[in-house]
Design an enzyme around this catalytic site. Sequence first.
Site, PDB file in Angstrom:
ATOM      1  N   TYR A  95       0.699  -1.301   0.168  1.00  0.00           N
ATOM      2  CA  TYR A  95      -0.141   0.172  -0.043  1.00  0.00           C
ATOM      3  C   TYR A  95       1.105   0.733  -0.129  1.00  0.00           C
ATOM      4  CZ  TYR A  95      -4.075  -2.646   0.594  1.00  0.00           C
ATOM      5  OH  TYR A  95      -5.251  -2.903   0.130  1.00  0.00           O
ATOM      6  N   GLU A 137      -9.321  -6.887   4.740  1.00  0.00           N
ATOM      7  CA  GLU A 137      -8.112  -7.683   4.011  1.00  0.00           C
ATOM      8  C   GLU A 137      -7.673  -8.939   4.768  1.00  0.00           C
ATOM      9  OE1 GLU A 137      -5.896  -6.215   1.124  1.00  0.00           O
ATOM     10  OE2 GLU A 137      -7.499  -5.272  -0.252  1.00  0.00           O
ATOM     11  N   TYR A 184     -14.082 -17.909  -6.713  1.00  0.00           N
ATOM     12  CA  TYR A 184     -12.818 -18.066  -7.715  1.00  0.00           C
ATOM     13  C   TYR A 184     -11.605 -18.227  -6.849  1.00  0.00           C
ATOM     14  CZ  TYR A 184     -11.977 -13.166  -6.195  1.00  0.00           C
ATOM     15  OH  TYR A 184     -11.759 -12.080  -5.929  1.00  0.00           O
ATOM     16  N   ARG A 200      -4.309 -14.990 -12.043  1.00  0.00           N
ATOM     17  CA  ARG A 200      -5.311 -14.973 -13.269  1.00  0.00           C
ATOM     18  C   ARG A 200      -6.746 -15.473 -12.382  1.00  0.00           C
ATOM     19  NH1 ARG A 200      -2.596 -11.011 -14.925  1.00  0.00           N
ATOM     20  NH2 ARG A 200      -2.465 -11.449 -18.180  1.00  0.00           N
ATOM     21  N   TYR A 202     -10.922 -16.984 -11.339  1.00  0.00           N
ATOM     22  CA  TYR A 202     -11.111 -18.093 -12.843  1.00  0.00           C
ATOM     23  C   TYR A 202     -12.643 -19.099 -11.418  1.00  0.00           C
ATOM     24  CZ  TYR A 202      -7.736 -17.990 -16.450  1.00  0.00           C
ATOM     25  OH  TYR A 202      -6.886 -17.740 -17.498  1.00  0.00           O
ATOM     26  N   SER A 203     -13.371 -19.317 -12.502  1.00  0.00           N
ATOM     27  CA  SER A 203     -14.609 -19.265 -11.213  1.00  0.00           C
ATOM     28  C   SER A 203     -14.477 -20.686 -10.968  1.00  0.00           C
ATOM     29  CB  SER A 203     -16.135 -18.678 -11.567  1.00  0.00           C
ATOM     30  OG  SER A 203     -16.440 -17.810 -11.917  1.00  0.00           O
ATOM     31  N   GLY A 266     -22.374 -18.047 -22.053  1.00  0.00           N
ATOM     32  CA  GLY A 266     -20.648 -18.624 -21.985  1.00  0.00           C
ATOM     33  C   GLY A 266     -20.032 -18.879 -20.652  1.00  0.00           C
ATOM     34  N   PRO A 271     -19.510 -19.261 -12.754  1.00  0.00           N
ATOM     35  CA  PRO A 271     -20.207 -19.817 -11.340  1.00  0.00           C
ATOM     36  C   PRO A 271     -21.596 -19.108 -10.427  1.00  0.00           C
ATOM     37  CG  PRO A 271     -19.936 -16.689 -12.474  1.00  0.00           C
ATOM     38  CD  PRO A 271     -19.757 -18.289 -12.939  1.00  0.00           C
ATOM     39  N   PHE A 372     -15.785 -10.182 -15.520  1.00  0.00           N
ATOM     40  CA  PHE A 372     -14.637 -11.197 -15.458  1.00  0.00           C
ATOM     41  C   PHE A 372     -13.651  -9.803 -16.028  1.00  0.00           C
ATOM     42  CE2 PHE A 372     -17.174 -15.090 -15.802  1.00  0.00           C
ATOM     43  CZ  PHE A 372     -17.258 -15.643 -14.939  1.00  0.00           C
ATOM     44  N   PRO A 374     -12.048  -5.706 -14.712  1.00  0.00           N
ATOM     45  CA  PRO A 374     -12.131  -4.369 -13.009  1.00  0.00           C
ATOM     46  C   PRO A 374     -13.952  -4.130 -12.985  1.00  0.00           C
ATOM     47  CG  PRO A 374     -10.209  -4.580 -14.178  1.00  0.00           C
ATOM     48  CD  PRO A 374     -11.306  -5.252 -15.654  1.00  0.00           C
TER      49      PRO A 374
END
Length: 380
Positions: A95, A137, A184, A200, A202-203, A266, A271, A372, A374
């Site tokens: 940060y 977080e 994910y 990356r 991915y669900s 698609g 999810p 999928f 931002p």
Amino acid sequence: MVNKEEVEIIHSTIPLLQDKGVEITSKFYKRMFENHPELRNMFNQPNHKQGLQSTALATAVLAAAQHIEDLTPIVPVVMPIAHKHCGLEVLPEHYPIVGENLLAAIQDVTGLKADDPIIQTWGKAYGEIADAFIGIEKDIYAGLAWESFKPFEVIGVREETGIIKSFTVKSDEITDIPYSAGQYITVDVQVPGLPYRAKRHYSIVDVQDGKLTFAVRKEDLNGNRGEVSTYLHEKINTGDTINLSAPVGVFGIENAENPQLFIGSGIGVTPLFPMYRQTAGANADAQFIQVSDDADNIAFEVELKNIAESENAELHTHLRDKEGYLMSDELQKFLKDEQEIYVCGGVTFIQSIVKELSKAGVDKGRVHYEIFIPRLSTAV
């Protein structure tokens, strides 16, 4: 805490952020990657090149400025970002790097000196925003199934459609994988030819008996091939090892006692598929509308049909090549009182369905979507 005078200073910069926000964040990323190239692995570089990351950050900074006296209203926006940070292993020490380069970018665009009250105030405000993220977080990290990235063996690769593959993995070290439908994982790989590791999201399709399955769409937009999706599709086979971080994400079933409607297109089915299975398994009212370009391009068709055999579950297929776009008059057939509706697919698809649901009189508070790219980079 920022005081009243500092709040006014931050608010005075809102017009600047509305006008120059993307310019500021674009300069920020350029500067940060030059000074800290090791951080490139935290970001989807194709998204960054398309300007999506800069737009998303500019939107977030503007929202923070508008609510600087009380950040509580933007927590629902912050939570998905915080989960993505944890999937990428963003840590507290990152940060200050972001803050330093963001303030420098503001100075570059505005011409203000470091000792100007606006820069000084934004430095203090950024510290409070960073502390809020770090606190959120910390709680997310504490609840993860495992720390950092762990190696998993690929034990199965299946072609779902011409551009979607599912990968099933297992770990001798991690045999218990708790997760919630809609979450994910994050893949960390070294793609040959790239000067950085790539990560990356991915669900997850399924977790069963210590085995986890996720799905990947091979990206190719305007000739820009996805760095990681192409590598996974073309190079990863059974017996290979890939690194995964623990499941994260806030997308999931809301008000499970209410009727549930899932609308996917698609890779957006991914999810929604386990959420549909969960709803049907609980004997709740579950409907699934699968939108596809054609009958030969339907992901997880067999599995969805098996779920639809449940007493309270229904499956409907909408083929765009024969039926056109899914419009409000068609959606009306599936709508019920107090129904929760979930939409996932490409940005244009989500925007279209959300618009048509609004035309059909659906309260936007009952429409939930997973995107999928931002999340703040586009309006839905």
